[in-house]
Motif scaffolding. Structure first.
Motif, PDB file in Angstrom:
ATOM      1  N   LEU A 263       0.800  -1.222   0.000  1.00 44.68           N
ATOM      2  CA  LEU A 263       0.000   0.000   0.000  1.00 44.68           C
ATOM      3  C   LEU A 263       0.832   1.272   0.000  1.00 44.68           C
ATOM      4  O   LEU A 263       0.306   2.348  -0.268  1.00 44.68           O
ATOM      5  N   GLY A 264       2.102   1.157   0.318  1.00 45.71           N
ATOM      6  CA  GLY A 264       2.962   2.331   0.350  1.00 45.71           C
ATOM      7  C   GLY A 264       2.999   3.035  -0.988  1.00 45.71           C
ATOM      8  O   GLY A 264       3.069   2.395  -2.039  1.00 45.71           O
ATOM      9  N   GLY A 265       2.919   4.357  -0.968  1.00 51.09           N
ATOM     10  CA  GLY A 265       2.945   5.139  -2.186  1.00 51.09           C
ATOM     11  C   GLY A 265       1.595   5.291  -2.852  1.00 51.09           C
ATOM     12  O   GLY A 265       1.486   5.961  -3.883  1.00 51.09           O
ATOM     13  N   SER A 266       0.562   4.686  -2.278  1.00 47.59           N
ATOM     14  CA  SER A 266      -0.773   4.780  -2.856  1.00 47.59           C
ATOM     15  C   SER A 266      -1.702   5.559  -1.928  1.00 47.59           C
ATOM     16  O   SER A 266      -1.337   5.897  -0.799  1.00 47.59           O
ATOM     17  N   ARG A 267      -2.926   5.800  -2.389  1.00 43.94           N
ATOM     18  CA  ARG A 267      -3.897   6.494  -1.554  1.00 43.94           C
ATOM     19  C   ARG A 267      -4.376   5.638  -0.389  1.00 43.94           C
ATOM     20  O   ARG A 267      -5.003   6.163   0.541  1.00 43.94           O
ATOM     21  N   ALA A 268      -4.078   4.358  -0.438  1.00 42.66           N
ATOM     22  CA  ALA A 268      -4.475   3.458   0.642  1.00 42.66           C
ATOM     23  C   ALA A 268      -3.504   3.495   1.826  1.00 42.66           C
ATOM     24  O   ALA A 268      -3.696   2.761   2.797  1.00 42.66           O
ATOM     25  N   GLU A 269      -2.476   4.349   1.745  1.00 44.24           N
ATOM     26  CA  GLU A 269      -1.554   4.482   2.888  1.00 44.24           C
ATOM     27  C   GLU A 269      -2.290   4.787   4.185  1.00 44.24           C
ATOM     28  O   GLU A 269      -1.863   4.379   5.265  1.00 44.24           O
ATOM     29  N   ILE A 270      -3.380   5.483   4.089  1.00 46.61           N
ATOM     30  CA  ILE A 270      -4.106   5.920   5.270  1.00 46.61           C
ATOM     31  C   ILE A 270      -4.657   4.747   6.072  1.00 46.61           C
ATOM     32  O   ILE A 270      -5.024   4.891   7.244  1.00 46.61           O
ATOM     33  N   LEU A 271      -4.707   3.551   5.452  1.00 44.80           N
ATOM     34  CA  LEU A 271      -5.192   2.367   6.152  1.00 44.80           C
ATOM     35  C   LEU A 271      -4.133   1.762   7.070  1.00 44.80           C
ATOM     36  O   LEU A 271      -4.459   0.930   7.921  1.00 44.80           O
ATOM     37  N   LEU A 272      -2.887   2.171   6.910  1.00 46.57           N
ATOM     38  CA  LEU A 272      -1.809   1.537   7.672  1.00 46.57           C
ATOM     39  C   LEU A 272      -1.816   1.860   9.161  1.00 46.57           C
ATOM     40  O   LEU A 272      -1.637   0.954   9.985  1.00 46.57           O
ATOM     41  N   PRO A 273      -1.997   3.125   9.595  1.00 44.01           N
ATOM     42  CA  PRO A 273      -1.999   3.383  11.034  1.00 44.01           C
ATOM     43  C   PRO A 273      -3.006   2.551  11.835  1.00 44.01           C
ATOM     44  O   PRO A 273      -2.663   2.073  12.929  1.00 44.01           O
ATOM     45  N   PRO A 274      -4.254   2.305  11.353  1.00 45.84           N
ATOM     46  CA  PRO A 274      -5.122   1.393  12.105  1.00 45.84           C
ATOM     47  C   PRO A 274      -4.539  -0.017  12.221  1.00 45.84           C
ATOM     48  O   PRO A 274      -4.678  -0.659  13.270  1.00 45.84           O
ATOM     49  N   LEU A 275      -3.876  -0.494  11.164  1.00 48.96           N
ATOM     50  CA  LEU A 275      -3.222  -1.800  11.248  1.00 48.96           C
ATOM     51  C   LEU A 275      -2.096  -1.775  12.272  1.00 48.96           C
ATOM     52  O   LEU A 275      -1.903  -2.738  13.029  1.00 48.96           O
ATOM     53  N   PHE A 276      -1.336  -0.665  12.302  1.00 49.72           N
ATOM     54  CA  PHE A 276      -0.280  -0.537  13.300  1.00 49.72           C
ATOM     55  C   PHE A 276      -0.865  -0.599  14.714  1.00 49.72           C
ATOM     56  O   PHE A 276      -0.300  -1.235  15.607  1.00 49.72           O
ATOM     57  N   ALA A 277      -1.994   0.083  14.921  1.00 53.33           N
ATOM     58  CA  ALA A 277      -2.617   0.100  16.242  1.00 53.33           C
ATOM     59  C   ALA A 277      -3.047  -1.302  16.666  1.00 53.33           C
ATOM     60  O   ALA A 277      -2.864  -1.704  17.828  1.00 53.33           O
ATOM     61  N   VAL A 278      -3.616  -2.058  15.734  1.00 52.11           N
ATOM     62  CA  VAL A 278      -4.023  -3.435  16.040  1.00 52.11           C
ATOM     63  C   VAL A 278      -2.814  -4.273  16.440  1.00 52.11           C
ATOM     64  O   VAL A 278      -2.853  -5.032  17.421  1.00 52.11           O
ATOM     65  N   ALA A 279      -1.734  -4.132  15.700  1.00 51.56           N
ATOM     66  CA  ALA A 279      -0.531  -4.908  15.997  1.00 51.56           C
ATOM     67  C   ALA A 279       0.057  -4.526  17.348  1.00 51.56           C
ATOM     68  O   ALA A 279       0.513  -5.393  18.106  1.00 51.56           O
ATOM     69  N   VAL A 280       0.043  -3.241  17.669  1.00 55.08           N
ATOM     70  CA  VAL A 280       0.579  -2.793  18.960  1.00 55.08           C
ATOM     71  C   VAL A 280      -0.232  -3.386  20.110  1.00 55.08           C
ATOM     72  O   VAL A 280       0.333  -3.879  21.106  1.00 55.08           O
ATOM     73  N   VAL A 281      -1.554  -3.372  20.002  1.00 60.81           N
ATOM     74  CA  VAL A 281      -2.392  -3.959  21.055  1.00 60.81           C
ATOM     75  C   VAL A 281      -2.127  -5.460  21.162  1.00 60.81           C
ATOM     76  O   VAL A 281      -2.035  -6.012  22.270  1.00 60.81           O
TER      77      VAL A 281
END
Length: 374
Positions: free
Chosen positions: A241-259
């Motif tokens: 997803l990097g470099g695309s408009r879907a980058e904005i979906l990554l921080p929620p995935l990061f939050a899930v992984a952190v929890v």
């Protein structure tokens, strides 16, 4: 005692992210850096924002009840960030001076000529931690743009969660508003332009803070297989997803992984891996890795280009790049990473640690220790 392993595992993730950012900026033609994950690892900055929001919310959400608490919090944040930032800023000021002398003597200009982008206005913006807020092209230590916006996001967190007494669910509201702003004006891309950089930080930071509120109510152990899948998904999603408009979906995935990692308990192979002392050490020095790697990268590049006179090519954007084969590029990358770790170990102990409680305390404390030993 139950929180200690969670913090250790998260510390390791911070270290991995810092190394990924460093490799992203090391362009020596190695597969270590020339792969889709590392090419998109500028997004690991957003992982830092999420993790910072998570840790800060766990530590301070209920400890910001007065103006004095807010002042103490922001002072601590300042002394955590600023001393090393100032050190690297002055180091890059020295680099600009060296570039200027070299250009005057040889007529050879660097890809970024001396004191053009890194000019007096950029220096002042860096001094006041505004480089990520007001500069379209941050000069000097470019990665420090994120330190700038994170510092001011700390203040927003303290004001909203402390003085305004907003409940933690408002973190999700603030993150959603930031996401709407990024979607409407940037199409979902996570940019570093003025204004967008701090909105980008607010989005990820407050997602992390909201994730911390979930963590407080999450009592079950996270299965190691699910946690491993969440971490693998980060790598795959960042690559794809990097470099695309879907980058904005990554921080929620990061939050899930952190929890998930924060709730990883039991004697599992994944937990032992994440709590391996070397990885935890990487996390411990990760701030130094993040702020010093550009200095090391510049030094290594000059040694390879002018000291060893290795071949170069002119890229499509006009920049002069080293043209190394795979083996030499990999060796150069490994040397650069090793140098970053060595320098970061020193700056952590000589700059980060002594100033963590502020200059007056640090100076007096060192004087007392010196007299006691004398």
């Amino acid at each position: 005692m139950a929180t200690k392993p969670k913090l250790l595992a998260l510390e390791s993730l911070r270290g991995f992210a810092a190394i990924a950012v460093a490799l992203h900026h090391f362009r020596y033609g190695s597969l270590l850096s020339e792969n889709t994950f590392i090419r998109h690892s500028y997004l690991m900055v957003d992982f830092f924002f999420v993790l910072s929001g998570f840790v800060i919310a766990l530590s301070y959400a209920n400890r910001l009840a007065s103006p004095a608490d807010l002042a103490s919090f922001q002072r601590r944040r300042f002394w955590r960030l600023y001393p090393l930032h100032l050190f690297t800023l002055l180091a890059f000021l020295g680099i600009e001076c060296l570039k200027y002398i070299f250009e005057q003597k040889t007529g050879i200009a660097s890809n970024s000529p001396a004191f053009v982008v890194s000019d007096s206005s950029a220096f002042l913006a860096n001094v006041f931690l505004l480089q990520g807020v007001v500069l379209a092209h941050p000069g000097f230590n470019i990665p420090s743009w994120s330190i700038s916006v994170e510092f001011w996001t700390y203040l927003i967190f303290a004001l909203t969660m402390g003085l305004l007494r907003l409940r933690m669910r408002w973190c999700l509201v603030l993150a959603a508003l930031a996401a709407i702003f990024l979607l409407s004006l940037e199409g979902g891309r996570l940019q570093t332009d003025p204004m967008f950089a701090i909105i980008r930080c607010i989005y990820s930071f407050f997602l992390g803070a909201w994730a911390a509120s979930l963590q407080a109510r999450f009592s079950r152990n996270a299965p190691a297989a699910i946690t491993a899948a969440a971490l693998a998904l980060i790598v795959l999603a960042t690559s794809g997803l990097g470099g695309s408009r879907a980058e904005i979906l990554l921080p929620p995935l990061f939050a899930v992984a952190v929890v998930a990692v924060a709730n990883l308990r039991g004697d599992t192979a994944l937990r032992r891996f994440l709590e391996w002392p070397f990885f935890v050490w990487l996390g411990t020095i990760s701030y130094s890795v993040y702020l010093t790697h550009s200095i090391i990268g510049w030094v290594v590049t000059q040694v390879l280009r002018f000291g060893m006179t290795l071949p170069t090519v002119v890229a499509a954007n006009g920049d002069t790049m080293l043209a190394l084969d795979q083996s030499l590029g990999t060796l150069s990358t490994l040397v650069a990473v090793a140098a970053v770790l060595a320098v970061s170990h020193l700056t952590f102990h000589l700059i980060e640690t002594p100033f963590r409680s502020g200059w007056p305390f640090g100076a007096i404390g060192r004087l007392r220790v010196f007299r006691a030993r004398g």
